[in-house]
Design a protein around this motif. Structure first.
Motif, PDB file in Angstrom:
ATOM      1  N   ALA A  43      42.276  35.097  44.142  1.00 33.31           N
ATOM      2  CA  ALA A  43      40.798  35.798  42.796  1.00 33.31           C
ATOM      3  C   ALA A  43      39.351  35.286  43.580  1.00 33.31           C
ATOM      4  N   GLN A  44      39.598  34.344  44.284  1.00 33.89           N
ATOM      5  CA  GLN A  44      38.814  34.421  44.326  1.00 33.89           C
ATOM      6  C   GLN A  44      38.240  35.671  46.104  1.00 33.89           C
ATOM      7  N   THR A  45      38.339  35.716  46.156  1.00 36.07           N
ATOM      8  CA  THR A  45      38.146  37.065  47.281  1.00 36.07           C
ATOM      9  C   THR A  45      38.330  38.546  46.588  1.00 36.07           C
ATOM     10  N   SER A  46      37.913  38.686  45.378  1.00 35.85           N
ATOM     11  CA  SER A  46      37.717  39.591  44.747  1.00 35.85           C
ATOM     12  C   SER A  46      36.461  40.020  43.911  1.00 35.85           C
ATOM     13  N   PRO A  47      36.008  41.605  44.944  1.00 35.18           N
ATOM     14  CA  PRO A  47      35.315  41.567  44.884  1.00 35.18           C
ATOM     15  C   PRO A  47      34.694  42.183  43.297  1.00 35.18           C
ATOM     16  N   ILE A  48      34.980  41.382  42.171  1.00 29.78           N
ATOM     17  CA  ILE A  48      34.730  41.799  41.242  1.00 29.78           C
ATOM     18  C   ILE A  48      33.990  40.375  40.435  1.00 29.78           C
ATOM     19  N   PRO A  49      32.882  40.695  39.924  1.00 28.81           N
ATOM     20  CA  PRO A  49      32.661  39.376  39.934  1.00 28.81           C
ATOM     21  C   PRO A  49      33.237  38.803  38.724  1.00 28.81           C
ATOM     22  N   ARG A  50      33.300  37.290  38.173  1.00 26.26           N
ATOM     23  CA  ARG A  50      33.996  36.358  37.299  1.00 26.26           C
ATOM     24  C   ARG A  50      35.311  37.222  36.955  1.00 26.26           C
ATOM     25  N   VAL A  51      36.055  37.275  38.688  1.00 26.26           N
ATOM     26  CA  VAL A  51      37.083  37.839  37.585  1.00 26.26           C
ATOM     27  C   VAL A  51      38.233  37.103  36.927  1.00 26.26           C
ATOM     28  N   GLY A  52      38.113  35.658  37.224  1.00 29.53           N
ATOM     29  CA  GLY A  52      38.637  35.006  36.243  1.00 29.53           C
ATOM     30  C   GLY A  52      38.646  34.744  34.579  1.00 29.53           C
ATOM     31  N   ASP A  53      37.199  35.498  34.163  1.00 28.97           N
ATOM     32  CA  ASP A  53      37.658  35.992  32.678  1.00 28.97           C
ATOM     33  C   ASP A  53      38.393  36.965  32.587  1.00 28.97           C
ATOM     34  N   ALA A  54      38.366  38.478  33.172  1.00 26.60           N
ATOM     35  CA  ALA A  54      38.904  39.282  33.201  1.00 26.60           C
ATOM     36  C   ALA A  54      40.326  39.267  32.469  1.00 26.60           C
ATOM     37  N   GLY A  55      41.345  38.869  31.966  1.00 25.70           N
ATOM     38  CA  GLY A  55      42.195  38.433  31.780  1.00 25.70           C
ATOM     39  C   GLY A  55      42.825  37.840  30.369  1.00 25.70           C
ATOM     40  N   ASN A  56      41.104  37.280  29.805  1.00 23.16           N
ATOM     41  CA  ASN A  56      41.329  36.940  28.456  1.00 23.16           C
ATOM     42  C   ASN A  56      40.261  39.280  27.725  1.00 23.16           C
ATOM     43  N   TRP A  57      39.563  39.592  28.566  1.00 24.90           N
ATOM     44  CA  TRP A  57      39.128  40.789  28.072  1.00 24.90           C
ATOM     45  C   TRP A  57      40.076  41.608  27.672  1.00 24.90           C
ATOM     46  N   LEU A  58      40.586  41.830  29.189  1.00 21.22           N
ATOM     47  CA  LEU A  58      41.978  43.437  28.900  1.00 21.22           C
ATOM     48  C   LEU A  58      42.961  42.490  27.490  1.00 21.22           C
ATOM     49  N   ALA A  59      43.487  41.260  28.041  1.00 23.59           N
ATOM     50  CA  ALA A  59      44.902  40.708  27.005  1.00 23.59           C
ATOM     51  C   ALA A  59      44.117  41.310  25.478  1.00 23.59           C
ATOM     52  N   GLY A  60      42.599  40.943  25.144  1.00 23.55           N
ATOM     53  CA  GLY A  60      41.496  40.787  23.540  1.00 23.55           C
ATOM     54  C   GLY A  60      41.857  42.686  23.443  1.00 23.55           C
ATOM     55  N   GLY A  61      41.423  43.651  24.721  1.00 23.26           N
ATOM     56  CA  GLY A  61      41.112  44.404  24.474  1.00 23.26           C
ATOM     57  C   GLY A  61      42.872  45.549  24.174  1.00 23.26           C
ATOM     58  N   LEU A  62      44.132  45.168  25.106  1.00 19.06           N
ATOM     59  CA  LEU A  62      44.849  45.880  24.941  1.00 19.06           C
ATOM     60  C   LEU A  62      45.498  45.462  22.868  1.00 19.06           C
ATOM     61  N   ALA A  63      45.138  43.802  22.427  1.00 25.33           N
ATOM     62  CA  ALA A  63      45.484  43.445  21.224  1.00 25.33           C
ATOM     63  C   ALA A  63      44.672  44.350  20.648  1.00 25.33           C
ATOM     64  N   VAL A  64      43.358  44.660  20.494  1.00 20.34           N
ATOM     65  CA  VAL A  64      43.018  45.708  19.648  1.00 20.34           C
ATOM     66  C   VAL A  64      43.674  46.847  19.821  1.00 20.34           C
ATOM     67  N   ALA A  65      43.403  47.885  20.726  1.00 20.83           N
ATOM     68  CA  ALA A  65      44.103  48.775  20.953  1.00 20.83           C
ATOM     69  C   ALA A  65      45.720  48.671  20.255  1.00 20.83           C
TER      70      ALA A  65
END
Length: 505
Positions: A417-439
């Motif tokens: 994940a350290q080489t990802s072009p996405i800033p703070r990619v480590g936070d992405a899992g929580n946001w994706l899981a939360g968004g999917l749960a809502v949807a």
């Protein structure tokens, strides 16, 4: 002016509500003209130049409608007026939205140089053009036999749905405009409207705008040709999938809520589309008013499914091709539409085969089959959204190959994940899981508030559009606290408001 902005929430909306209370005392005609004038001010906030284009279009269309309504339904005169009106409206849309695209492609094909200069796309033109075209068709068909100017003005300009829908058909609101005393600020409408607006604002500002942080860097990296990993590609694609849903459904919730504050019920536009277990079901849940428009005013006139399976598949492809082109003047939008057309053709063929063979799953396999159907549908939708969002085919191919190429997937377990072009990619899992749960797990707005304030269903599947009982809204301190929390979350994020995605269409 954005719904998710300080000037709208703390200035424009309160002033229009107060004015409505005062003007309502003068009668229904006065409040229609008042809301129409306020809506023109709302539009002029973005562009004083294009508001005159909107006014000219309203005047020209009303003149055409008046001409048509003076002749019998089914007459050649009505038909000719309808054709003239459609050519007029689509001509304006085509110039602003597609002239540059056509000139660019002609230059590529012919080698000549066609330069039309910078053509600015008027905000919301795709939406209010479709509404006026549908009204012309309804008048020609005899579904509308009279229309007063205040009603027409409010129908076209009503600010909650002027910029990005829902796409409203005149018969859906005409009966509301004609009901004495309906328009205006009422306690019940304000309660439901504020709740819907608060939910939509939280979807947009708290969910969609935060998910954008993970989507945009991925697509920007693909545009610049950066080599992507499977982990990067899937995070960015999933983030955009959820961002788009919360952005557009959030807008629709806010639009429906704002309309409810003034006593008007707008069509439901989203019915939990990511819960779909087939592409057919997806298009009954996603952007319901666009699906309804394409079905009634394009698919059925082409023949629908009345001329056999081959003709039906052709009609589906034509409709989805035009649906993709409606979204934007770019070949990636066309490809997105064609891909969904292909999905629908395959889905219909599969259903025909299953029915012909009489296949029935044993009970023990139904749950796994349902899960597999949902997974296949969801992955297909995510892959198509890559085309929808990408700046071009090379960028789309870069992301899709990273998502699905065997070599890319084989390297996924060792993804760093350290080489990802996405800033703070480590936070992405929580946001994706939360968004999917809502949807996927929470009721949609129709299920929550449909019993308190009946919404127009716009041809939606009755089983999908039925108001729910689980967590159904009712006036209570608990629901007031929840709405207040959503409103606070939304307002706290207004320091840097972002434009709604569908504003560009």
């Amino acid at each position: 002016m954005l719904f998710s902005s300080f000037e709208f929430i703390f200035c424009f909306l309160p002033l229009v509500l107060i004015g409505s209370v005062l003007v309502a005392r003068l009668g229904d005609k006065a409040i229609k003209l008042y809301l129409g004038a306020a809506s023109l001010v709302f539009y002029a906030w973005w562009s004083t130049t294009f508001v005159w284009l909107l006014v000219f279009s309203i005047a020209a269309n009303y003149a055409l409608l008046t001409l048509a309504l003076h002749r019998p339904a089914g007459s050649r005169w009505r038909h000719r007026v309808m054709i003239a009106g459609i050519v007029f409206n689509l001509g304006i849309l085509s110039w602003f939205k597609y002239a540059g695209f056509l000139a660019f492609n002609l230059s590529l094909v012919s080698g000549a140089h066609f330069d039309l200069g910078a053509i600015i796309l008027p905000l919301g033109i795709s939406f209010f053009t479709f509404q006026k075209v549908a009204l012309l068709v309804d008048v020609n068909r005899g579904h509308v036999e009279d229309i007063a100017f205040p009603d027409f003005l409010l129908f076209v300009t009503f600010f909650p749905q002027l910029i990005a829908g829902p796409i409203v058909l005149y018969p859906e609101v005409a009966w509301q405009f004609r009901q004495p005393g309906r328009l205006g600020v009422r306690t019940a409408g304000m309660q439901v409207g504020l709740t819907l607006f608060a939910i939509g604002l939280a979807k947009k500002v708290f969910l969609a705008d935060n998910l954008e942080r993970f989507a945009t860097p991925l697509f920007n990296a693909a545009t610049t040709g950066k080599l992507l990993s499977a982990g990067d590609a899937w995070i960015g694609a999933l983030a955009y999938t959820l961002q788009l849903y919360f952005d557009f459904s959030g807008y629709s919730d806010m639009a429906i809520g704002l309309a409810a504050m003034f006593g008007i019920a707008l069509p439901v536009n989203f019915l939990s589309p990511y819960k779909s277990r087939s592409i057919i079901e997806f298009w009954r849940r996603w952007h319901v008013t666009l699906s309804h428009f394409l079905r009634v005013y394009l698919y059925f006139p082409l023949g629908g499914n009345r001329s056999g399976p081959v003709r039906r598949q052709m009609n589906l492809m034509i409709v989805m091709f035009l649906g993709g082109l409606w979204h934007g003047a770019a070949w990636t939008f066309v490809a997105w539409g064609v891909l969904h057309g292909f999905y629908l053709v395959v889905n219909h063929m599969w259903r025909t085969l299953v029915a012909a063979m009489g296949w029935r799953l044993p009970g023990v396999l139904r749950l796994p089959a349902t899960a597999a159907s949902w997974a296949v549908t969801f992955v297909a939708v995510v892959a198509a959204w890559v085309l929808f969002r990408a700046d071009g085919f090379p960028a789309a191919w870069s992301i899709l190959s990273a998502m699905f190429a065997p070599s890319s997937l084989a390297a996924l377990p060792g993804w760093a994940a350290q080489t990802s072009p996405i800033p703070r990619v480590g936070d992405a899992g929580n946001w994706l899981a939360g968004g999917l749960a809502v949807a996927l797990l929470l009721p949609n707005s129709r299920e929550l508030l449909g019993r308190a304030f009946p919404l127009v269903e716009a041809g939606a599947d009755a089983a999908l559009a039925a108001p729910g009982r689980r967590l159904a809204w009712r006036p209570s301190p608990a629901w007031a606290a929840w709405a207040a929390l959503c409103l606070v979350l939304g307002i706290l994020g207004l320091s840097q408001p972002q434009v709604f995605i569908y504003f560009q269409f």
